[in-house]
Design a protein around this motif. Structure first.
Motif, mmCIF file in Angstrom:
data_model
loop_
_atom_site.group_PDB
_atom_site.id
_atom_site.type_symbol
_atom_site.label_atom_id
_atom_site.label_comp_id
_atom_site.label_asym_id
_atom_site.label_seq_id
_atom_site.Cartn_x
_atom_site.Cartn_y
_atom_site.Cartn_z
ATOM 1 N N TYR A 72 0.816 -1.215 0.000
ATOM 2 C CA TYR A 72 0.000 0.000 0.000
ATOM 3 C C TYR A 72 0.853 1.269 0.000
ATOM 4 O O TYR A 72 0.392 2.327 -0.420
ATOM 5 N N LEU A 73 2.075 1.157 0.515
ATOM 6 C CA LEU A 73 3.008 2.274 0.505
ATOM 7 C C LEU A 73 4.361 1.798 -0.007
ATOM 8 O O LEU A 73 4.685 0.611 0.071
ATOM 9 N N GLU A 74 5.155 2.743 -0.506
ATOM 10 C CA GLU A 74 6.521 2.464 -0.938
ATOM 11 C C GLU A 74 7.461 3.453 -0.260
ATOM 12 O O GLU A 74 7.065 4.589 0.044
ATOM 13 N N GLU A 87 -0.515 -1.360 -4.677
ATOM 14 C CA GLU A 87 -1.719 -2.036 -4.200
ATOM 15 C C GLU A 87 -2.827 -1.031 -3.906
ATOM 16 O O GLU A 87 -3.999 -1.285 -4.182
ATOM 17 N N ALA A 88 -2.448 0.115 -3.363
ATOM 18 C CA ALA A 88 -3.440 1.165 -3.123
ATOM 19 C C ALA A 88 -4.006 1.665 -4.447
ATOM 20 O O ALA A 88 -5.203 1.934 -4.571
ATOM 21 N N PHE A 89 -3.129 1.770 -5.436
ATOM 22 C CA PHE A 89 -3.580 2.184 -6.767
ATOM 23 C C PHE A 89 -4.548 1.163 -7.353
ATOM 24 O O PHE A 89 -5.574 1.515 -7.941
ATOM 25 N N ARG A 90 -4.230 -0.120 -7.174
ATOM 26 C CA ARG A 90 -5.087 -1.179 -7.715
ATOM 27 C C ARG A 90 -6.470 -1.139 -7.088
ATOM 28 O O ARG A 90 -7.482 -1.233 -7.790
ATOM 29 N N ARG A 97 -13.481 1.994 -11.383
ATOM 30 C CA ARG A 97 -14.160 1.258 -12.455
ATOM 31 C C ARG A 97 -15.574 0.898 -12.056
ATOM 32 O O ARG A 97 -16.496 0.921 -12.865
ATOM 33 N N ARG A 98 -15.745 0.537 -10.772
ATOM 34 C CA ARG A 98 -17.072 0.147 -10.308
ATOM 35 C C ARG A 98 -18.041 1.314 -10.380
ATOM 36 O O ARG A 98 -19.165 1.180 -10.856
#
Length: 278
Positions: A72-74, A87-90, A97-98
């Protein structure tokens, strides 16, 4: 709070954390605060993060490492800055999209309801279930009704079956192993081999039927909506009493629902996979 919390300039505290672990709920709350803080600023140092979030650097660091481990962070060793991870972007992209498909599909669901005279629905797959997210009700006194957020087993739902049909053989077997094939009516498909044959039929023609499989006296005709990768991310349907959706209109409704689903797919930049149903 002591001044030492805010004077570190590096991204990781040098000393071993000494404060007591927070409870699970409190830790989650603090982690979400950190995630939101980084997102608002694009990138931040540990010092700035802990100060902005109002927590000790040692506490912030433990939570940041956990968020990093899950993607979630880098953390950039050169700049000593924390940034949002893939992962946060995903997850954010999934939500985007929803929302996009629900908003884009609303006018087309209304047109579908007007053309058929039956309730039009939209649902998505979530944790092995189908969840209804949008509905345009018919004006008829007897109608199908799915409150937004309603969950249903996929194998007894028209939209659920339309989405299940896009799993490969291994994926379908895993789904059956996890969720089972609960029986709701005498028409519910409860045999794995029969369900596999049903999935093949759905893929071939491009639309699915709930033939009184969840509720006796009610029918549903459904088709999937696809994203830009050709993945089935949602489904739409028309549903109503069997007396108003007899065998004689199933193909007509199936083609109409399939066409409407394709229009929604196109409106969100999606692409339908090349199958016999298209």
């Amino acid at each position: 709070m002591s001044d030492t919390v805010f004077t570190r300039t590096r991204g990781r505290p040098r000393s071993r954390p000494t404060n007591k672990p927070a409870t699970n709920v409190k830790a989650l709350e603090r982690a979400l605060i950190l995630l939101r803080t980084v997102a608002d600023a694009d990138s931040m140092s540990l010092t700035d993060l802990s100060q902005r979030a109002g927590m000790p650097a040692s506490t912030a660091h433990r939570l940041l490492i956990t968020l990093q481990n899950f993607g979630y962070l880098e953390f950039n060793e050169d700049t000593q800055l924390w940034t949002i991870g893939v992962e946060a972007f995903r997850i954010g992209g999934s939500f985007s999209r929803r929302i996009k498909v629900v908003e884009a599909g609303r006018p087309m669901l209304r047109a579908l309801m007007e053309q058929t005279g039956e309730t039009a629905n939209m649902a998505i797959a979530d944790d092995g279930d189908v969840v209804f997210v949008s509905q345009i009700e018919t004006h008829e006194p007897i109608r199908a009704f799915h409150r937004p957020g309603t969950r249903a087993h996929m194998h007894s739902s028209g939209i659920g079956k339309a989405l299940l049909a896009h799993l490969d053989s291994e994926g379908l077997d895993k789904w059956m192993g996890r969720k089972g094939l609960a029986i709701y009516t005498e028409n519910t498909i409860a045999d794995p081999d029969e369900l596999r044959r049903e999935m093949a039929t759905i893929r071939e023609r491009g639309w699915a039927i709930d033939n009184e499989e969840r509720t006796l006296g009610m029918r549903c005709v459904a088709a999937p909506v696809y994203n830009e990768f050709g993945e089935a991310i949602a489904g739409i349907s028309v549903s109503g009493p069997t007396v108003r959706i007899p065998d004689t209109v199933l193909t007509e409704y199936g083609v109409l629902v399939r066409r409407t689903a394709d229009e929604i797919t196109e409106s969100i930049g999606g692409v339908a996979p090349v199958t016999a149903g298209h």
